[in-house]
Design an enzyme around this catalytic site. Structure first.
Site, PDB file in Angstrom:
ATOM      1  N   ASP A   1      -1.709   5.684  12.018  1.00 56.64           N
ATOM      2  CA  ASP A   1      -1.043   5.293  10.775  1.00 56.64           C
ATOM      3  C   ASP A   1       0.276   6.034  10.681  1.00 56.64           C
ATOM      4  O   ASP A   1       0.314   7.228  10.338  1.00 56.64           O
ATOM      5  CB  ASP A   1      -1.925   5.597   9.568  1.00 56.64           C
ATOM      6  CG  ASP A   1      -1.279   5.141   8.254  1.00 56.64           C
ATOM      7  OD1 ASP A   1      -0.142   4.650   8.297  1.00 56.64           O
ATOM      8  OD2 ASP A   1      -1.935   5.276   7.199  1.00 56.64           O
TER       9      ASP A   1
ATOM     10  N   SER B   1       0.807  -1.222   0.000  1.00 54.86           N
ATOM     11  CA  SER B   1       0.000   0.000   0.000  1.00 54.86           C
ATOM     12  C   SER B   1       0.840   1.271   0.000  1.00 54.86           C
ATOM     13  O   SER B   1       0.335   2.346  -0.331  1.00 54.86           O
ATOM     14  CB  SER B   1      -0.953   0.003   1.203  1.00 54.86           C
ATOM     15  OG  SER B   1      -0.229  -0.168   2.411  1.00 54.86           O
TER      16      SER B   1
ATOM     17  N   HIS C   1       2.017   5.052   6.206  1.00 56.13           N
ATOM     18  CA  HIS C   1       1.714   5.803   4.987  1.00 56.13           C
ATOM     19  C   HIS C   1       1.998   7.286   5.202  1.00 56.13           C
ATOM     20  O   HIS C   1       2.356   7.718   6.298  1.00 56.13           O
ATOM     21  CB  HIS C   1       0.254   5.568   4.593  1.00 56.13           C
ATOM     22  CG  HIS C   1      -0.057   4.121   4.391  1.00 56.13           C
ATOM     23  ND1 HIS C   1      -0.609   3.337   5.392  1.00 56.13           N
ATOM     24  CD2 HIS C   1       0.111   3.308   3.318  1.00 56.13           C
ATOM     25  CE1 HIS C   1      -0.765   2.103   4.942  1.00 56.13           C
ATOM     26  NE2 HIS C   1      -0.333   2.055   3.687  1.00 56.13           N
TER      27      HIS C   1
END
Length: 901
Positions: free
Chosen positions: A459, A218, A462
């Site tokens: 997170d 991702s 990312h």
């Protein structure tokens, strides 16, 4: 200036320009042109066709690097500029209205930039030409783009979370509450050179006709999302494919025939998830010697493959080679050796690179870039153990641990590329981002994300968009330029800018001769003045005649396959209720028409032109929701030049304010039903009857009190009159609309609208506190197109093409309403002093467009099942209102050619 006559039929000019004690001189070419030379300097330019009577000229500049100029041998020319043989008919239009200069910068035949607007004087906008650059080999040898530091850069990102139409919700950190913005105000500075900022046009020119895929987890997708946002500032892509799991999306850029893809995979190699009691465990059996066919089968056809991976290895897994278990990661089991993350990644990348290198069906020129590990920045715990990442500034190099596992992992990836034995023209490069990203703990979403399944987790893997990840694509562009032999460093641009400035100086001199003289190098002062005055007179007389003949509001709709200036993707302020495609509208022909006045052309909307006209001004749309619809159209159009700041919104979202900081321009909408005072009647305790007592002679103060600050007011109204209402003047009831009551005369909609607009225009004209230069636009009635019933009686509007003029009813109530508005406008024009009034007469044009409404394709949850045949889809026919607004504004403010005379 000194004149010399040559023997023969041609007479040319001797240019005697003393600059830095260097003399220029001109001599005849056999072709009728000539060569101008500079003694003791390294510049030479050639005029081709410059001495012919009235012929066009090409001015060609060269750098030859010698102290003397010779006619023999090759000359490497650095610029080619075209001069027209005489003053262009749109010379002054190019001064006032040109979008940009016509100069383009190329390096090795690859387009680099056309952004010379701030360097080229506006009076030279009509010039066309190319500036040619070359690369500096020494820069390439000494500069490592991946070793450097982060330095402050208040210019910020190329895009915003508003201006990126493809921004994923998860990475839109400001939307989800991230308050600090400093993480966007840093740029990567290599130690021994400059890293050029990303340029969408440059990137797309490099990858023209190519296919590029990001292959990995991702975070690979995160980089693709960043690249999409950057490229969308130059061209909005088409979303051409998405699988059911959204793991393999494909985007296409039609103007450059460029395809951009992402192949989401966890490990690059085959991995089977272990299931216990029917539940997925998140633990995998990883076959380190078997490549994952999900991405490998798609390699043929690619021109660029960016592979990356690692984060999924950081958990418990079992490792296999040759079908046999050889060890594990984080398993802590007897008889199963712990090999660790680094061993597994080394093996997996070795397998992936070998598969690419051995690919027989792949393009011979396939370029594979290995993007090194992107570090996470969890503090005070792991991703599922309370870890956070709430820092707000980068680390310095001294704060980074270069003995960490992340750095060791990066070393393994670099070694894998270095050890590959390249076959059959395959190319492998490193995109070494690890050092730069280890310094950026501030760029992650943290808790400011939207993942509903992991709400309580931060997170820290990312990256926010925009954010530090954008530098990966700066680096990608630089590597692609280098590999494709198209490298341009920032210092090259500097040298070219200096050269361009020199070119401008010389061309300014030549312009005087070439533009206005029948023979560019024959000069007679009196004759020139006479011809120039004659040209001025003829030019402006033609413009006066054209303007007198042309009524912008009388015309027809003609096909225009160029479509709209924006799309429902590229407009960051697109209201959901006008986004017809989002809500299921399939036909698109309604966007492919443009308004053609009978006697002239209506210029297309230009954001830069409009913003230059309204620089430092305030403009408000005042009226009902259709007035707001026009404001929303204007926002979408302007956002293609600059994304505005959402400055103010009241609690009911009726008074909105947007601000364009680069032009100090404020855009507002003031929502009102009637422009005049109206009180809703209550019946049996119910206040929402939508029946009003309308006081036709009393101005609604909610908008009137804001009038004094405005430079432009666009007023419009009518739709709320088309229902049962009671009419008052002087505090007394004088009649009604649709009431059907004894002793109460039904005066009709046109009467009420005429009275209301008369009161409004008189109020504006008499306004003492208003600015003297206030310009008021009356936008005439925008017709609805309900068929087979009223708005609340099953009416629809599902036509897919415009009416012709023969199909419309010019004796309709809509045209009658338009007529009373025009009548009130003409009355106030005759008696106004100081104030300025203009009309935007859109009724005739819009009666012809039954195809431009949302119909059932809108999202109003309170009126589901009802068709909207009043408002207009965006993009759609309503955009022409702002084409017309820009044309009238230019005329009013002296930006048209006629008024500039």
């Amino acid at each position: 200036m000194n004149q010399k006559t040559f023997t023969g039929n041609d007479t040319c000019w001797l240019l005697a320009m003393l600059s830095m004690r260097r003399w220029w001189w001109w001599r005849r070419c056999s072709s009728g042109g000539g060569i101008a030379e500079c003694f003791n300097c390294s510049i030479k330019f050639v005029i081709l066709g410059g001495c012919g009577g009235g012929s066009a000229g090409f001015l060609v500049f060269g750098l030859i690097g010698t102290s003397q100029v010779s006619d023999e041998g090759d000359v490497e020319f650095k610029a080619v500029l075209f001069f027209p043989p005489k003053a262009p008919h749109d010379l002054y239009g190019s001064y006032y209205n040109a979008n940009k200069s016509n100069l383009k910068l190329y390096v090795r035949r690859v387009f680099i930039s056309d952004g010379f607007d701030d360097l080229l004087p506006k009076y030279l906008n009509f010039l066309m030409g190319n500036i040619l650059g070359s690369k500096d080999e020494n820069d390439e040898k000494t500069c490592d783009l991946f070793e450097g530091r982060w330095i402050p850069d208040l210019n910020g990102s190329l895009y915003t979370n508003w201006s990126c139409p493809t921004i994923p919700d998860w990475k839109d950190c400001p939307k989800h509450g991230k308050k600090d913005f400093d993480y966007m105000n840093w740029r990567w500075k290599p130690n021994k050179c400059e890293l050029p900022g990303f340029n969408p046009k440059t990137f797309l020119s490099i990858v023209r006709g190519k296919k590029l895929a990001f292959i990995g987890d991702s975070v690979a997708r995160n980089q693709m999302e960043s690249l999409l946002c950057l490229l969308a500032q130059g061209e909005i892509p088409r979303d051409v494919y998405k699988d059911s799991d959204d793991r393999f999306p494909t985007f296409y850029f039609p103007s450059h025939d460029f395809t951009l893809m992402v192949y989401w995979v966890r490990f690059l190699v085959i991995a089977e998830e272990i299931v216990v009691n029917g539940s997925a465990t998140g633990t995998f059996n990883i076959h380190l010697d078997k490549v994952d066919n999900n991405w490998d089968q798609n390699l043929p056809g690619l021109d660029y493959a960016i592979i990356s991976d690692a984060h999924w290895f950081f958990r418990k897994h079992y490792l296999y080679e040759g079908g046999k278990l050889i060890g594990c990661i984080y398993c802590d089991e007897p008889n199963v050796p712990e090999f660790g993350v680094l061993f597994a990644i080394d093996k997996a990348f070795g397998t992936a690179l070998k598969s690419i290198n051995d690919c027989n069906g792949c393009n011979k020129g396939l370029l594979t870039l290995l993007r090194t590990f992107s570090p996470a920045h969890f503090e005070n715990g792991s991703w599922n153990g309370g870890g956070t990442c709430n820092r707000t500034s980068p680390y310095t190099e001294e704060q980074v641990n270069f003995a960490s596992m992340e750095w060791e992992l990066r070393g393994i990836q670099v070694k894998a590329v270095e050890n590959i034995e390249k076959k059959e023209g395959k190319r492998f490069e490193i995109l070494d981002i690890t050092r730069a990203m280890m310094m950026r703990p501030d760029g992650h979403p943290g808790l400011m994300k939207s993942n509903q399944y992991l709400k309580e987790y931060s997170d820290c893997v990312h990256w926010c968009l925009p954010g530090p990840i954008d530098v990966w694509n700066d680096l990608l562009m630089a590597v692609l330029q280098k590999k494709d032999d198209n490298c341009l460093r920032r210092n090259d641009v500097g040298r070219l800018v200096l050269f361009l400035l020199w070119v401008i100086g010389v061309t300014s001199i030549f312009t005087v001769f070439i533009i206005y003289s029948p023979n560019p190098f024959s000069y007679k002062a009196k004759e020139k003045q006479h011809n120039l005055a004659k040209n001025y007179s003829a030019f402006y007389e033609w413009k006066r005649v054209a303007e007198k003949k042309c009524d912008l509001f009388k015309g027809r709709w003609i096909p225009d396959l160029n479509g709209s200036l924006y799309t429902n993707w590229s407009c960051p302020t697109m209201p959901s209720s006008k986004n017809c495609h989002k809500h299921g509208r399939k036909d698109v022909d309604y966007m492919n028409w443009r308004w053609k006045p009978n006697e002239c052309e209506l210029p297309r909307f230009n954001p830069k032109t409009f913003l230059s006209v309204v620089h430092g001004k305030k403009l408000a749309f005042i009226g009902d929701s259709v007035a707001r619809n026009q404001m929303e159209s204007l926002l979408c159009l302007l956002s293609q030049g600059q994304t505005p700041k959402d400055f103010y919104k009241d609690s009911e979202d009726r008074f909105r304010t947007f601000y364009f900081p680069s032009h100090n321009f404020t855009l507002m909408v003031h929502w009102v039903r009637f422009l005049v005072v109206a009180e809703e009647r209550g019946i049996n305790g119910t206040t929402k009857t939508y029946i009003f007592d309308i006081h036709l002679d009393k101005i609604d103060i909610s908008w009137a009190q804001r009038l004094r600050d405005l430079d432009y007011a666009v007023i419009s109204d009518a739709h709320w009159f088309f229902r049962k209402n009671y009419l008052y003047e002087g505090g007394r009831q004088i009649g009604c609309i649709y009431c059907d009551e004894p002793n109460v005369p039904d005066l009709g909609v046109p009467f009420a609208v005429g009275k209301a607009f008369g009161s409004v225009l008189e109020y504006i004209n008499d306004c003492k506190e208003c600015k003297k230069g206030l310009v008021t636009f009356l936008r005439t009635f925008s017709p609805a197109h309900f068929e087979h019933g009223s708005w609340n009686g099953g009416g629809t509007c599902n036509r897919t093409s415009p009416y012709t003029e023969e199909q419309i009813n010019l004796a309709s109530t809509e045209m009658e309403v338009r007529s009373v508005q025009v009548k009130e406008f003409e009355k106030i024009k005759k008696r106004t002093e100081g104030k300025r009034f203009e009309i935007l007469d859109i009724t005739r044009a819009m009666i012809m467009r039954p195809d431009g409404h949302p119909d059932l394709h809108w999202d109003n949850q309170y009126m589901k099942g009802h068709s909207d045949c009043i408002h207009w889809c965006l993009p759609g026919p309503i955009d022409v209102w702002n084409d017309l607004l820009m044309a009238v504004l230019q005329k009013e403010d002296g930006h048209s050619t006629h008024s500039s005379s």
